[in-house]
Design a protein around this motif. Sequence first.
Motif, short mmCIF file in Angstrom:
data_model
loop_
_atom_site.label_atom_id
_atom_site.label_comp_id
_atom_site.label_asym_id
_atom_site.label_seq_id
_atom_site.Cartn_x
_atom_site.Cartn_y
_atom_site.Cartn_z
N UNK A 285 46.03 29.45 47.64
CA UNK A 285 47.05 30.29 46.04
C UNK A 285 47.25 32.15 46.79
N UNK A 286 45.86 32.34 47.23
CA UNK A 286 45.79 34.03 46.81
C UNK A 286 46.11 33.94 48.13
N UNK A 287 46.50 33.94 49.43
CA UNK A 287 47.33 34.30 50.40
C UNK A 287 48.61 34.54 49.95
N UNK A 288 48.77 33.20 49.78
CA UNK A 288 50.07 33.32 49.09
C UNK A 288 50.62 34.67 48.33
N UNK B 245 38.64 40.02 44.98
CA UNK B 245 38.50 39.66 43.31
C UNK B 245 39.05 38.64 42.77
N UNK B 246 40.74 39.08 43.64
CA UNK B 246 41.77 38.14 43.52
C UNK B 246 41.52 36.70 43.09
N UNK B 247 40.71 36.64 44.43
CA UNK B 247 40.37 34.65 45.27
C UNK B 247 39.29 34.55 43.88
N UNK B 248 38.76 35.16 43.51
CA UNK B 248 37.42 34.76 42.38
C UNK B 248 38.28 33.78 40.87
N UNK B 249 39.09 35.02 41.00
CA UNK B 249 40.43 35.25 39.60
C UNK B 249 41.33 33.51 39.84
N UNK B 250 41.51 33.32 40.80
CA UNK B 250 42.45 32.18 40.75
C UNK B 250 41.51 31.04 40.68
N UNK B 251 40.79 31.09 41.92
CA UNK B 251 39.80 30.28 41.26
C UNK B 251 39.24 29.46 40.11
N UNK C 277 30.46 31.13 45.39
CA UNK C 277 31.43 31.88 46.28
C UNK C 277 31.99 33.05 45.20
N UNK C 278 32.12 33.63 43.86
CA UNK C 278 32.22 34.74 43.90
C UNK C 278 31.73 35.54 44.44
N UNK C 279 30.18 35.62 44.48
CA UNK C 279 29.26 36.30 44.37
C UNK C 279 28.83 36.56 46.27
N UNK C 280 29.05 36.26 46.92
CA UNK C 280 29.53 35.73 47.93
C UNK C 280 30.19 36.60 48.30
N UNK C 281 32.11 35.31 48.40
CA UNK C 281 32.92 36.75 48.73
C UNK C 281 32.98 38.19 48.41
N UNK C 282 32.18 38.54 47.18
CA UNK C 282 32.30 40.31 46.65
C UNK C 282 31.38 40.60 47.10
N UNK C 283 30.09 40.24 48.08
CA UNK C 283 29.26 40.91 49.26
C UNK C 283 30.45 41.42 50.13
N UNK C 284 30.44 40.64 50.93
CA UNK C 284 31.08 40.49 51.78
C UNK C 284 32.43 42.20 51.61
N UNK C 285 33.84 41.97 50.47
CA UNK C 285 34.35 42.50 50.38
C UNK C 285 34.05 43.82 50.15
#
Lengths: 542, 393
Positions: B188-191, B313-319, B373-381
């Motif tokens: 969804x996020x990629x789209x 950020x969006x990935x987390x929100x979509x999630x 997962x939210x925290x992890x993705x944001x760490x990378x970003x």
Amino acid sequence: MDDQNLVLVKNLKIEGLADEKWIQIVNGIDLHLKKGEVLGLIGESGAGKSTIGLAAMGFTREGCRISGGEIYFDGIDLVNADAKTKRSLLGKRIAYVAQSAAAGFNPAHRIIDQHTEGPVQHRVMSVQESRNDAIELYRKLQLPNPEEIGFRYPHQVSGGQLQRAMTAMAMSCRPDLIVFDEPTTALDVTTQIEVLSAIRDIVEQFDTAAIYITHDLAVVAQMADRVKVLLKGDQIEEADTESMLSDPQEEYTKSLWAVRTFKRPTKPMVSSTTTPIVSLKGVNASYGKTPVLENVNFDIHPGRTVAVVGESGSGKSTAARCIVGLLPPTAGEVLFNGIPLPAHYKKRTKQDLQKIQMIYQMADTALNPRKTIFEIIGRPVEFFLGLRGKEKRRRVEELMEQIEMDPMIYIDRLPSELSGGQKQRIGIARALASEPSFIICDEVTSALDQLVAEGILKLLANLQDSFNLSYMFITHDLATVRAIADEVVVMKNGEVIEQGLKDDMFHPPHHPYTELLLSSVPEMDTTWLDTLLESRKVDKTV
Amino acid sequence: MILVYLIISIAGIFALGWLFRWTGQKINWPKDEWNIYFRDMSYLVGVGFIFAVALILFTLYVYFILQIKFFVWGVQLLVICGLSGYIFRFLGRRIGTEGSRKLFRSMPVTAAFGILTVILYALLAIFADFIAPYEQDEIFEVINALPGGNPDLGGDPRFLLGTDQLGRDLLSRLIYGAQNTVGIAFATTVFSFLIGITGGFLAATLGGWVDQVLSRAVDALMAIPQLIFALLLMTIATAWAGSNKVMIMVYMVLIIAVLDSTRVYRLSRAVGLNIVVMDFIEAAKVRGETLRYLLFREILPNATAPLLAEFGLRFCFVFLTISALSFLGIGIQPPLADWGTMVRDLAQFINFAAFSPLTATLPLLAAGAIALLTVAVNFIVDWVLHKSSGLKS
């Protein structure tokens, strides 16, 4: 402690943070300044002029720190002073005038409100007193409508006026020391004179000590009592302005002095029968409803350089935008090799686009910061010449050799890893890559140091000889015109005022506006400003 | 009384902070570096040092003396996460190609932990069929809502994390949940980014009526509260799709992507506007480059930093939106396992906290999976952002 010195800096060392490592950028500078004295700091960019000037106020920029040495202001140790002590000094006894007054003022407040902030904060004056004082200062600085101008917002006054208003603001608490950081660099020559004379008068009147930072030797000659030459954080030499100008000791200083000597031999007249490569015929143009060009006519012949001079807002760059097709003229037309070009670039053929190229003033914004040099130069090679793979790479390397940069070292770098002059060379290479016959150079040297700028001018001259290129050279710097132009077009308020061969232009009789432009270029003579102002005063009374 | 202690201790920390800085400035340190550091130290930094020391002392006190169970677990989890990140980075610096090792050398522990977590999630999602001990919709006779699988406490060793109220193994459902939730959220996020970036850059480059039409359309979409709008559209979609569960999922991806792309559009338009005024864009235009080249070769590379941050950020929100929709019953359809649904189904166990704290942690497992997962993705970003902004200066 020496009582005579207002500012005393001993063996100052400053480090800057680069790649998470502290690198020394100022290597042990000594500096002293008496009351009422003006010291000029001069050097190329990266010489540490601004850093030293700010350090004399006890301030370092973000990412810099004072790593050694002592700074005294009126006997107060500024290195170890706490924030409170510094706060009581800055603004009140030490003031700063930045290069860009437009960026120095808060656009959301009126000028006079920003002016009164300092005196009120430091409890020197009440708001009303300070306002009256501001108007008095505006009058002294010869701003138009001194009673009224302070009540405007910064965007409502011109750049030169804003710079003077900023000087007035620095004066608001009658400081003992003002640091001027390139206050006239961003201004036109004609405006520069007003600001210079205003600054000098007011500094003399209030017996203020000043540190004047600039890269322009002729300016420093007018302003400073003493000059200190800096190079990469080291002091090269220091002397009285007079003796520094007449008898520089060090090689580096001499090379700075000698910069303006580059001059191309004059080319013979073009015969009237040759077709000009580009010619503007009665071009009018406007932004929205504001007209900016009014019946502009001039020709550029093959293999020649036409310099277009004028102050900012005179329509020089707009003419260039008409030629490349970014701004379709409202009337008139642009001929290329005698054939009219479509007004809009989207309607032009690929050959037309290929043959007309442009080099920009700010190499920083003209090169995509995310692309390597190879990609930047390689794109037009691929796009126009259709070269790919090895052939493309060979062509890019060849182009880099033409601009005198080693492809082995630089080809895979990003623009941010190059110096200002190198970036400008890449801009030239990109224009060359499409094998053009006509190049527009829009203020290509005005953002560069003099030594570097001269290198660029020489390169452009060599390229012209080897490829028979024609240049339209937009500039406001008459020294550059003298160096490179064959013909000159003078513009003012969107109109061509005078045009002709360079040698004719630099010899009288002139059009009055040309005369004003020519006489406003600072000369390396300490009495130049006085003489000029004197002569203009006489003119006015007559 | 507690308030008095609190005020006194805060005042003490501030006083000690001042003292710390003061002594630091008085002492003549052997290293010049330290002298400069203390000289330039601001007062609050000194307070920060003392506060950090106080915090560590407090943690040790609660951990070893009071031994509050959840606090102890929390500290242990934090230490494990930190250590795993550190070890992962350590290994990354030794193993692999020259390029990858160089990458790991510039990486903070947080980013290493983030990457490790994302890799683990991805592995779980891809190999869910092999890793999960049971099927996601397999219902057992026994209902054992007690995580830990310790028979002494009444747990069942067959179900490591216990079962839900229908008797389905929670561990298996968590693992399958990764497949459903993360996979769909990513798609969804990629789209939504594809739609948003293209639209935003087009509006920025072309301006004029294109900009007006796109921007007003986006305004109209944004004027309706997102979740309610999504609910509405999902209801319609469900009616269209009928009993076809795959189509419901496809509709959901499309609906959330379009609704979410409005925010991406606004960002990329704003970023794009700043880039299109640059001279290199003008140079490319005058060269006669196509619109596609302008958008994706000249503008996009310069917008990656803010867009990447937004992606995280969006990935987390979509999630969270998907989880919320599932929680409301119209997202991912049961019996497919998904973390949002799991939180909803198990939420009532929170009420058991008073007499069985372990049971009350059940809904937290799925919630924790989302949070981690939210925290992890944001760490990378954060790390990627830091890297790319460093290149610029």
